[in-house]
Scaffold this motif. Sequence first.
Motif, mmCIF file in Angstrom:
data_model
loop_
_atom_site.group_PDB
_atom_site.id
_atom_site.type_symbol
_atom_site.label_atom_id
_atom_site.label_comp_id
_atom_site.label_asym_id
_atom_site.label_seq_id
_atom_site.Cartn_x
_atom_site.Cartn_y
_atom_site.Cartn_z
ATOM 1 N N PRO A 172 -12.571 -33.664 -2.040
ATOM 2 C CA PRO A 172 -12.583 -34.848 -0.845
ATOM 3 C C PRO A 172 -11.470 -34.589 0.185
ATOM 4 O O PRO A 172 -10.588 -33.889 -0.257
ATOM 5 N N GLY A 173 -11.884 -35.018 1.225
ATOM 6 C CA GLY A 173 -10.908 -34.719 2.520
ATOM 7 C C GLY A 173 -11.221 -35.374 3.840
ATOM 8 O O GLY A 173 -12.570 -35.569 4.114
ATOM 9 N N GLY A 174 -10.432 -35.610 4.721
ATOM 10 C CA GLY A 174 -10.609 -36.349 5.863
ATOM 11 C C GLY A 174 -10.148 -35.681 7.022
ATOM 12 O O GLY A 174 -10.004 -36.426 8.032
ATOM 13 N N TRP A 175 -10.041 -34.379 6.803
ATOM 14 C CA TRP A 175 -9.692 -33.491 8.198
ATOM 15 C C TRP A 175 -10.905 -33.164 8.876
ATOM 16 O O TRP A 175 -11.767 -33.228 8.405
ATOM 17 N N GLN A 176 -10.722 -32.696 10.303
ATOM 18 C CA GLN A 176 -11.638 -32.521 11.105
ATOM 19 C C GLN A 176 -12.161 -31.013 10.943
ATOM 20 O O GLN A 176 -11.467 -30.200 10.977
ATOM 21 N N LEU A 177 -13.533 -30.828 10.474
ATOM 22 C CA LEU A 177 -13.938 -29.278 10.167
ATOM 23 C C LEU A 177 -14.250 -28.587 11.091
ATOM 24 O O LEU A 177 -15.192 -29.059 12.141
ATOM 25 N N ILE A 178 -13.601 -27.399 11.546
ATOM 26 C CA ILE A 178 -13.883 -26.699 12.853
ATOM 27 C C ILE A 178 -14.612 -25.088 12.291
ATOM 28 O O ILE A 178 -15.204 -24.626 13.363
ATOM 29 N N GLY A 179 -14.545 -24.771 11.366
ATOM 30 C CA GLY A 179 -15.134 -23.599 10.853
ATOM 31 C C GLY A 179 -15.098 -23.282 9.259
ATOM 32 O O GLY A 179 -14.695 -24.329 8.682
ATOM 33 N N ARG A 180 -15.059 -22.121 9.037
ATOM 34 C CA ARG A 180 -15.296 -21.620 7.711
ATOM 35 C C ARG A 180 -14.856 -20.305 7.346
ATOM 36 O O ARG A 180 -15.109 -19.391 8.373
ATOM 37 N N THR A 181 -14.242 -19.958 6.364
ATOM 38 C CA THR A 181 -13.797 -18.758 5.979
ATOM 39 C C THR A 181 -14.059 -18.066 4.675
ATOM 40 O O THR A 181 -14.345 -18.882 3.672
ATOM 41 N N ASP A 182 -14.251 -16.822 4.335
ATOM 42 C CA ASP A 182 -14.513 -16.365 2.988
ATOM 43 C C ASP A 182 -13.154 -15.793 2.433
ATOM 44 O O ASP A 182 -13.166 -15.333 1.313
ATOM 45 N N ALA A 183 -12.045 -16.084 2.987
ATOM 46 C CA ALA A 183 -10.543 -15.648 2.472
ATOM 47 C C ALA A 183 -10.383 -16.355 1.226
ATOM 48 O O ALA A 183 -10.780 -17.746 1.204
ATOM 49 N N VAL A 184 -9.752 -15.658 0.270
ATOM 50 C CA VAL A 184 -9.624 -16.411 -1.203
ATOM 51 C C VAL A 184 -8.270 -17.047 -1.181
ATOM 52 O O VAL A 184 -7.350 -16.036 -0.996
ATOM 53 N N LEU A 185 -8.248 -18.187 -0.931
ATOM 54 C CA LEU A 185 -6.920 -19.036 -0.790
ATOM 55 C C LEU A 185 -6.101 -18.923 -1.836
ATOM 56 O O LEU A 185 -4.743 -19.144 -1.868
ATOM 57 N N TRP A 186 -6.699 -19.217 -2.929
ATOM 58 C CA TRP A 186 -6.077 -19.132 -4.429
ATOM 59 C C TRP A 186 -6.826 -18.309 -5.430
ATOM 60 O O TRP A 186 -7.875 -18.556 -5.622
ATOM 61 N N ASP A 187 -5.939 -17.351 -6.098
ATOM 62 C CA ASP A 187 -6.523 -16.480 -6.962
ATOM 63 C C ASP A 187 -5.235 -16.236 -8.120
ATOM 64 O O ASP A 187 -4.529 -15.502 -7.740
ATOM 65 N N LEU A 188 -5.661 -16.512 -9.170
ATOM 66 C CA LEU A 188 -4.706 -16.617 -10.381
ATOM 67 C C LEU A 188 -4.490 -15.164 -10.947
ATOM 68 O O LEU A 188 -3.500 -14.820 -11.379
ATOM 69 N N ASP A 189 -5.326 -14.256 -10.411
ATOM 70 C CA ASP A 189 -5.213 -13.032 -10.779
ATOM 71 C C ASP A 189 -4.240 -12.117 -9.838
ATOM 72 O O ASP A 189 -3.845 -11.093 -10.331
ATOM 73 N N ARG A 190 -3.709 -12.664 -8.715
ATOM 74 C CA ARG A 190 -2.833 -12.034 -7.911
ATOM 75 C C ARG A 190 -1.626 -12.370 -8.296
ATOM 76 O O ARG A 190 -1.339 -13.345 -9.166
ATOM 77 N N ASP A 191 -0.554 -11.476 -8.058
ATOM 78 C CA ASP A 191 0.793 -11.696 -8.530
ATOM 79 C C ASP A 191 1.216 -13.048 -7.845
ATOM 80 O O ASP A 191 2.183 -13.636 -8.413
ATOM 81 N N SER A 192 0.764 -13.333 -6.634
ATOM 82 C CA SER A 192 1.177 -14.553 -5.972
ATOM 83 C C SER A 192 -0.069 -15.181 -5.651
ATOM 84 O O SER A 192 -0.888 -14.779 -4.817
ATOM 85 N N PRO A 193 -0.371 -16.210 -6.299
ATOM 86 C CA PRO A 193 -1.967 -16.845 -6.385
ATOM 87 C C PRO A 193 -2.221 -17.233 -5.120
ATOM 88 O O PRO A 193 -3.379 -17.167 -4.656
ATOM 89 N N ALA A 194 -1.323 -17.901 -4.083
ATOM 90 C CA ALA A 194 -1.632 -18.324 -2.981
ATOM 91 C C ALA A 194 -1.563 -17.451 -2.006
ATOM 92 O O ALA A 194 -0.459 -16.504 -1.910
ATOM 93 N N LEU A 195 -2.762 -17.204 -0.949
ATOM 94 C CA LEU A 195 -2.743 -16.311 -0.123
ATOM 95 C C LEU A 195 -1.738 -16.663 0.957
ATOM 96 O O LEU A 195 -1.162 -15.518 1.620
#
Length: 533
Positions: A172-195
């Motif tokens: 859920p969220g109340g922010w204004q949506l202006i676009g979309r991306t295929d960047a993976v923001l969170w991935d537990l298989d990365r050394d640093s999960p947060a992009l």
Amino acid sequence: MTDAGVRAILPAGDRAILVELDSLAAVLSLQAALQAHPLAGQLDVVAAASTVLVTAATSDAARTIAAHVRTLDLSQRPEIDAALVAIDVVYDGEDLAAVGELTGLGAEGVVAAHTGSVWTAAFGGFAPGFTYLAGGDPRLEVPRRATPRTAVPAGAVALGGAYSAVYPRPTPGGWQLIGRTDAVLWDLDRDSPALVRPGNRVQFNAVRATALAPSAAAAATSAPESPAAGTAAAGTAPGLAVVRSGLQSTIQDLGRPGSADLGVTTSGAMDRGALRQANRLAGNPAGAAGIEVLHGGLALAALADQVLAVAGAPVDLAITDVDGGEREVPMLAPFALLAGETLELGVPQSGLRSYVAVRGGLDAPLILGSRSTDTMSGIGPAPLAPGALLGVLEAAPWSVVGNPELAAAEAPEVTELRMVPGPRQDWFDDAVVAGFGGQEWTVTPQSNRIGLRLSGTALERNRDGELASEGTVRGAIQVPPSGQPVLFLSDHPVTGGYPVIGVVATVDLDKAAQLPPGARVRFVPDTSAASAL
């Protein structure tokens, strides 16, 4: 000694402090200083727009940290990771035209302003991988939607207030949506999960819509599916099979502190004392993973001989052997469950959550140092389902099972929870604060592992507007515009935007975890933690 940049240090319960600062630069400086040189007992540091929340293992550690903060010179430029992260965006969001009208820039002007800014990752948000980005073109400052969406898709690029962000998973969220991306923001298989981590710089690049295949984008940005409980530990022989899972049964240990700056809450067992007790009886370390059972109904079949113990909400325990014979075993005592036998948990006679410990501890993937299921973020094994196989770790050779223990006294008709006032008590008149501590509240059926939703005389605020999002703790009592409080529990969001009128003392949170719908509760103010600061 200096407190440059520090406006106030407020108690956020008995084991945390909320530091108010006079600028985002001071926020980032304090966060960087505490993370670079953590103090004894320091658990989490959560930066926000104008505050830093610091949680500690003990009350003494919280007081020591508060004293240390007062000595820091926050005018120094912090050493932070200012790496540039480039994110490709298709600007076709549902709210793009509306934002163009609100700002007077038009849709193309919004895209130009958004891509023409180099944003700074200021602080983590309410979900893993969600990061508030500051420092963009001031013309892009827009209000949140009057009515939040019930579901924002993963990968949505949004504006809210003076910030921009990318939603890492459907939420859920109340922010204004202006676009979309295929960047993976969170991935537990990365050394640093947060992009994107606090301190990073972010540059958005506009790309054509054809650059994103919809199915690929959805797959890339959606949160990874939680592994089935007990299936991810390769090479571990399963020790138990789930015959029935009951209303909700999850694998829990004592949680994963230390990752709140990434949007990951501690989670873990709701009634930590009960899990510790079950582990003690089964001969396990206090933090071994067991099963948290909501309102009974769990049935487990032993695939090999096991030793178990059950604590928490009292339930009848019945064992059926391979020949159909039945026997009962007691709570709060170790017992054997032999290969081929099935254990069934009845409905609690009081309370809500029971805990099953298995000698050796359950085996499940360690994610950020914990095997716990986090229902808020989706981290950890999936809730148990019929047919799931549970691996059991080998018990330490020196461990011994515990002696049977006595049951606790029955819960009173009205449960009293000690509460440290604030940190946002000033959002309410003195009469409202006094009334809050004097009245009874009823637990509603909408309660869950995120928090207890309470019903009673609505609490009226003495000011309009929104509170800038800031860190929250387990035990925080938030008051939304409805005036009906929510008591945050194990899977609460890391940050929140409603004022916290008080925080339940750590020692009383296990009692809160056992309150079923309809239970009555009263909050008793305890000012000792506040006066100690």
